[in-house]
Design a protein around this motif. Structure first.
Motif, PDB file in Angstrom:
ATOM      1  N   TRP A 275     -34.961   5.945  66.333  1.00 35.91           N
ATOM      2  CA  TRP A 275     -34.572   4.588  66.686  1.00 35.91           C
ATOM      3  C   TRP A 275     -35.727   3.621  66.448  1.00 35.91           C
ATOM      4  O   TRP A 275     -36.860   4.025  66.218  1.00 35.91           O
ATOM      5  CB  TRP A 275     -34.164   4.519  68.163  1.00 35.91           C
ATOM      6  CG  TRP A 275     -32.828   5.132  68.477  1.00 35.91           C
ATOM      7  CD1 TRP A 275     -32.294   6.278  67.936  1.00 35.91           C
ATOM      8  CD2 TRP A 275     -31.878   4.648  69.412  1.00 35.91           C
ATOM      9  NE1 TRP A 275     -31.060   6.537  68.487  1.00 35.91           N
ATOM     10  CE2 TRP A 275     -30.783   5.555  69.399  1.00 35.91           C
ATOM     11  CE3 TRP A 275     -31.839   3.554  70.271  1.00 35.91           C
ATOM     12  CZ2 TRP A 275     -29.666   5.376  70.203  1.00 35.91           C
ATOM     13  CZ3 TRP A 275     -30.730   3.376  71.080  1.00 35.91           C
ATOM     14  CH2 TRP A 275     -29.649   4.278  71.030  1.00 35.91           C
ATOM     15  N   GLN A 276     -35.420   2.321  66.534  1.00 35.87           N
ATOM     16  CA  GLN A 276     -36.411   1.257  66.476  1.00 35.87           C
ATOM     17  C   GLN A 276     -36.644   0.730  67.895  1.00 35.87           C
ATOM     18  O   GLN A 276     -35.725   0.698  68.721  1.00 35.87           O
ATOM     19  CB  GLN A 276     -35.924   0.110  65.587  1.00 35.87           C
ATOM     20  CG  GLN A 276     -35.528   0.524  64.184  1.00 35.87           C
ATOM     21  CD  GLN A 276     -36.729   0.801  63.301  1.00 35.87           C
ATOM     22  OE1 GLN A 276     -37.760   0.159  63.431  1.00 35.87           O
ATOM     23  NE2 GLN A 276     -36.599   1.771  62.414  1.00 35.87           N
ATOM     24  N   PHE A 277     -37.887   0.304  68.173  1.00 35.10           N
ATOM     25  CA  PHE A 277     -38.213  -0.242  69.502  1.00 35.10           C
ATOM     26  C   PHE A 277     -38.982  -1.544  69.333  1.00 35.10           C
ATOM     27  O   PHE A 277     -39.857  -1.657  68.470  1.00 35.10           O
ATOM     28  CB  PHE A 277     -39.063   0.743  70.310  1.00 35.10           C
ATOM     29  CG  PHE A 277     -39.531   0.184  71.633  1.00 35.10           C
ATOM     30  CD1 PHE A 277     -38.694   0.170  72.732  1.00 35.10           C
ATOM     31  CD2 PHE A 277     -40.806  -0.354  71.754  1.00 35.10           C
ATOM     32  CE1 PHE A 277     -39.115  -0.363  73.941  1.00 35.10           C
ATOM     33  CE2 PHE A 277     -41.243  -0.892  72.962  1.00 35.10           C
ATOM     34  CZ  PHE A 277     -40.400  -0.891  74.059  1.00 35.10           C
ATOM     35  N   GLY A 278     -38.648  -2.532  70.166  1.00 30.19           N
ATOM     36  CA  GLY A 278     -39.359  -3.800  70.146  1.00 30.19           C
ATOM     37  C   GLY A 278     -39.334  -4.444  71.518  1.00 30.19           C
ATOM     38  O   GLY A 278     -38.601  -4.011  72.422  1.00 30.19           O
ATOM     39  N   THR A 279     -40.144  -5.482  71.692  1.00 27.35           N
ATOM     40  CA  THR A 279     -40.225  -6.212  72.961  1.00 27.35           C
ATOM     41  C   THR A 279     -39.998  -7.697  72.704  1.00 27.35           C
ATOM     42  O   THR A 279     -40.504  -8.250  71.726  1.00 27.35           O
ATOM     43  CB  THR A 279     -41.590  -6.012  73.634  1.00 27.35           C
ATOM     44  OG1 THR A 279     -41.788  -4.617  73.900  1.00 27.35           O
ATOM     45  CG2 THR A 279     -41.670  -6.780  74.945  1.00 27.35           C
ATOM     46  N   HIS A 280     -39.252  -8.322  73.594  1.00 27.50           N
ATOM     47  CA  HIS A 280     -38.979  -9.757  73.506  1.00 27.50           C
ATOM     48  C   HIS A 280     -39.254 -10.387  74.858  1.00 27.50           C
ATOM     49  O   HIS A 280     -38.883  -9.836  75.896  1.00 27.50           O
ATOM     50  CB  HIS A 280     -37.520  -9.995  73.116  1.00 27.50           C
ATOM     51  CG  HIS A 280     -37.084 -11.421  73.247  1.00 27.50           C
ATOM     52  ND1 HIS A 280     -37.585 -12.441  72.468  1.00 27.50           N
ATOM     53  CD2 HIS A 280     -36.195 -12.014  74.112  1.00 27.50           C
ATOM     54  CE1 HIS A 280     -37.024 -13.584  72.814  1.00 27.50           C
ATOM     55  NE2 HIS A 280     -36.187 -13.350  73.803  1.00 27.50           N
TER      56      HIS A 280
END
Length: 301
Positions: A275-280
């Motif tokens: 999966w892809q992971f990011g923060t906003h």
């Protein structure tokens, strides 16, 4: 026939449009506006190795573009048909928007410009992404059994209504994934401040069924910066957890270290599952987060 119509006709149409818009959840209107700011793509459809070969006809759904209609085939029946090619095969996208109590937090200071709750921003991003996906001909639904994936604008209305309902009372949420279809795509939007082990178990189950996806951590800037000093009382949104300190500033570095460690663990979990992971952060623009989500789904196909 006049192209513009009589004043009475124009007024009637405007009143009808205003009446229809007034029945839409505010979330729907905001998501439509956000989606218009992002160029529509075909994530999940441009498959490597597949070309322009004809695949099949299917009935036209609400939300399909007129340019995909095969008028010759449609002329042989009372229905309109879309001529699908290999790269246009519909994909399935499941959404989970954490609606636990922790997502109701906003660190907005009195007198400052408004900043949304984490949950409000997560719902906006999820619905805008759903709008883009449906416009691309995809089926969109929730990870649970309440809203099964379907195409069309009617599905967007259903999602908007579900996301506008009251959330859970528990402090932290864990996705219900029993309805996720094999080989589909999933987007999780949460602060991921709950038990990371339970989240890891959900990811392992999904990846074992060929499911790929994206995890977007939504945080308030206050949760990132920890700008507290002196006597401070920390309390969870549900009121079940409470901690008082006279020297909040002394906790800053330890807090930031723990948050970074959690983020690293979440990123590793996502990577292990493909999966892809990011923060906003809610202090940033929603457009930037939506663009990232759109691109992350492209990269994960």
């Amino acid at each position: 026939m006049s192209a513009t119509g009589s004043p009475a006709t124009v007024l009637g149409l405007r009143q009808a449009a205003d009446q229809e818009a007034s029945t839409l959840p505010p979330l729907m209107l905001a998501a439509e506006q956000l989606a218009r700011t992002v160029q529509m793509g075909f994530h999940g459809k441009r498959r490597a190795g597949m070309g322009e070969e004809f695949w099949q006809y299917r009935p036209m759904h609400a939300g399909d573009e007129a340019r995909f209609v095969d008028w010759r085939r449609s002329g042989r029946s009372d229905a309109q048909f879309v001529r699908e090619r290999e790269w246009q095969l519909a994909q399935t996208l499941h959404l989970w928007v954490d609606d636990a109590a922790s997502m109701r937090f906003t660190g907005m200071e009195t007198g400052r410009a408004a900043r949304p709750e984490k949950g409000a921003r997560a719902r906006l991003l999820a619905l805008a992404l759903a709008i883009l996906s449906v416009r691309s001909g995809e089926r969109v639904g929730l990870t649970g059994a309440l809203v099964n994936p379907k195409p069309g604008r009617g599905q967007i209305m259903t999602l908007a209504q579900m996301m506008s309902q009251a959330g859970e009372v528990d402090d932290y949420g864990i996705p219900e994934t029993s309805a996720v279809r094999a080989q589909s795509k999933v987007v999780f939007l949460s602060d991921f401040l709950g038990d990371p082990q339970r989240m890891a178990e959900s990811l392992r189950r999904l990846s074992g069924r060929g499911v790929t996806g994206v995890m977007l951590q939504v945080l308030d800037p206050v949760e990132e910066d920890f700008p507290f000093d002196g006597r401070t009382i920390f309390e969870s949104m549900s009121g079940s957890l409470r901690h008082e300190t006279r020297k909040a500033g002394d906790l800053r570095e330890r807090y930031r270290l723990r948050l970074a460690e959690r983020r690293d663990r979440l990123a590793q979990m996502a990577h292990a599952a493909g999966w892809q992971f990011g923060t906003h952060h809610t202090g940033e623009t929603a457009q930037a987060a939506l663009l990232w989500l759109h691109s992350a789904l492209e990269r994960g196909r």
